[in-house]
Design a protein around this motif. Structure first.
Motif, PDB file in Angstrom:
ATOM      1  N   ILE A 138       2.803  -7.053   3.181  1.00 13.84           N
ATOM      2  CA  ILE A 138       1.931  -6.397   2.210  1.00 13.84           C
ATOM      3  C   ILE A 138       2.697  -6.143   0.915  1.00 13.84           C
ATOM      4  O   ILE A 138       3.904  -5.948   0.925  1.00 13.84           O
ATOM      5  CB  ILE A 138       1.370  -5.061   2.750  1.00 13.84           C
ATOM      6  CG1 ILE A 138       2.501  -4.105   3.143  1.00 13.84           C
ATOM      7  CG2 ILE A 138       0.448  -5.286   3.920  1.00 13.84           C
ATOM      8  CD1 ILE A 138       2.034  -2.728   3.517  1.00 13.84           C
ATOM      9  N   ARG A 139       1.959  -6.146  -0.160  1.00 12.70           N
ATOM     10  CA  ARG A 139       2.525  -5.794  -1.458  1.00 12.70           C
ATOM     11  C   ARG A 139       2.079  -4.371  -1.775  1.00 12.70           C
ATOM     12  O   ARG A 139       0.916  -4.035  -1.669  1.00 12.70           O
ATOM     13  CB  ARG A 139       2.019  -6.741  -2.536  1.00 12.70           C
ATOM     14  CG  ARG A 139       2.504  -8.152  -2.382  1.00 12.70           C
ATOM     15  CD  ARG A 139       2.122  -8.968  -3.618  1.00 12.70           C
ATOM     16  NE  ARG A 139       2.335 -10.376  -3.403  1.00 12.70           N
ATOM     17  CZ  ARG A 139       3.502 -10.983  -3.574  1.00 12.70           C
ATOM     18  NH1 ARG A 139       4.549 -10.292  -3.943  1.00 12.70           N
ATOM     19  NH2 ARG A 139       3.619 -12.274  -3.354  1.00 12.70           N
ATOM     20  N   LEU A 140       3.030  -3.562  -2.146  1.00  9.89           N
ATOM     21  CA  LEU A 140       2.746  -2.179  -2.486  1.00  9.89           C
ATOM     22  C   LEU A 140       3.041  -1.948  -3.954  1.00  9.89           C
ATOM     23  O   LEU A 140       3.926  -2.594  -4.519  1.00  9.89           O
ATOM     24  CB  LEU A 140       3.628  -1.241  -1.652  1.00  9.89           C
ATOM     25  CG  LEU A 140       3.429  -1.282  -0.145  1.00  9.89           C
ATOM     26  CD1 LEU A 140       4.506  -0.454   0.543  1.00  9.89           C
ATOM     27  CD2 LEU A 140       2.051  -0.785   0.230  1.00  9.89           C
ATOM     28  N   PRO A 141       2.332  -1.001  -4.567  1.00 12.30           N
ATOM     29  CA  PRO A 141       2.693  -0.623  -5.933  1.00 12.30           C
ATOM     30  C   PRO A 141       4.153  -0.146  -5.945  1.00 12.30           C
ATOM     31  O   PRO A 141       4.640   0.433  -4.963  1.00 12.30           O
ATOM     32  CB  PRO A 141       1.735   0.523  -6.253  1.00 12.30           C
ATOM     33  CG  PRO A 141       0.596   0.348  -5.309  1.00 12.30           C
ATOM     34  CD  PRO A 141       1.174  -0.258  -4.077  1.00 12.30           C
ATOM     35  N   LYS A 142       4.833  -0.387  -7.052  1.00 12.30           N
ATOM     36  CA  LYS A 142       6.246  -0.061  -7.164  1.00 12.30           C
ATOM     37  C   LYS A 142       6.532   1.393  -6.803  1.00 12.30           C
ATOM     38  O   LYS A 142       7.497   1.692  -6.095  1.00 12.30           O
ATOM     39  CB  LYS A 142       6.745  -0.363  -8.580  1.00 12.30           C
ATOM     40  CG  LYS A 142       8.231  -0.156  -8.742  1.00 12.30           C
ATOM     41  CD  LYS A 142       8.708  -0.512 -10.140  1.00 12.30           C
ATOM     42  CE  LYS A 142      10.203  -0.255 -10.222  1.00 12.30           C
ATOM     43  NZ  LYS A 142      10.748  -0.559 -11.522  1.00 12.30           N
ATOM     44  N   PHE A 188       8.815   1.215  10.038  1.00 11.65           N
ATOM     45  CA  PHE A 188       8.413   2.319  10.910  1.00 11.65           C
ATOM     46  C   PHE A 188       7.336   3.162  10.240  1.00 11.65           C
ATOM     47  O   PHE A 188       6.297   3.466  10.838  1.00 11.65           O
ATOM     48  CB  PHE A 188       9.623   3.193  11.264  1.00 11.65           C
ATOM     49  CG  PHE A 188       9.256   4.456  11.987  1.00 11.65           C
ATOM     50  CD1 PHE A 188       9.046   4.458  13.353  1.00 11.65           C
ATOM     51  CD2 PHE A 188       9.096   5.653  11.290  1.00 11.65           C
ATOM     52  CE1 PHE A 188       8.690   5.621  14.014  1.00 11.65           C
ATOM     53  CE2 PHE A 188       8.747   6.822  11.944  1.00 11.65           C
ATOM     54  CZ  PHE A 188       8.540   6.807  13.316  1.00 11.65           C
ATOM     55  N   TYR A 189       7.579   3.546   8.984  1.00 10.97           N
ATOM     56  CA  TYR A 189       6.622   4.413   8.292  1.00 10.97           C
ATOM     57  C   TYR A 189       5.332   3.686   7.929  1.00 10.97           C
ATOM     58  O   TYR A 189       4.247   4.270   7.988  1.00 10.97           O
ATOM     59  CB  TYR A 189       7.273   5.057   7.066  1.00 10.97           C
ATOM     60  CG  TYR A 189       8.259   6.117   7.483  1.00 10.97           C
ATOM     61  CD1 TYR A 189       7.820   7.281   8.095  1.00 10.97           C
ATOM     62  CD2 TYR A 189       9.624   5.944   7.310  1.00 10.97           C
ATOM     63  CE1 TYR A 189       8.720   8.250   8.514  1.00 10.97           C
ATOM     64  CE2 TYR A 189      10.528   6.905   7.718  1.00 10.97           C
ATOM     65  CZ  TYR A 189      10.067   8.057   8.328  1.00 10.97           C
ATOM     66  OH  TYR A 189      10.948   9.022   8.753  1.00 10.97           O
ATOM     67  N   ALA A 190       5.411   2.422   7.588  1.00 10.26           N
ATOM     68  CA  ALA A 190       4.202   1.651   7.302  1.00 10.26           C
ATOM     69  C   ALA A 190       3.348   1.549   8.562  1.00 10.26           C
ATOM     70  O   ALA A 190       2.118   1.716   8.518  1.00 10.26           O
ATOM     71  CB  ALA A 190       4.560   0.270   6.772  1.00 10.26           C
TER      72      ALA A 190
END
Length: 74
Positions: free
Chosen positions: A4-8, A27-29
């Motif tokens: 996945i791409r996340l905002p910076k 883990f957190y994702a």
């Protein structure tokens, strides 16, 4: 496998959390998805049922009747 791409900003927050706790970003994702997916499923189910009610293909049952049926009424 999931990419996945996340905002910076979110990526930076995730990196900081992982570094501070010794856990991985994965883990957190994963935790976030596991906690949120139930809510998403409930929303989609409710929206689908609302469409059925509005189209006349489903008849709503009053909450009071459901509570009585299961012995939850005051």
């Amino acid at each position: 496998m999931l990419a996945i791409r996340l905002p910076k900003e979110i990526e930076e927050r995730l990196e900081a959390l992982a570094a501070a706790t010794g856990r991985t970003k994965t883990f957190y994702a994963r935790q976030a998805i596991l906690e949120y997916i139930d809510d998403l499923e409930d929303v989609y189910l409710a929206e689908r049922e609302l469409e059925e009610v509005r189209a006349g293909r489903s008849i709503p049952v009053p909450l009071e009747d459901v509570m009585k049926q299961y012995g939850l009424a005051d």
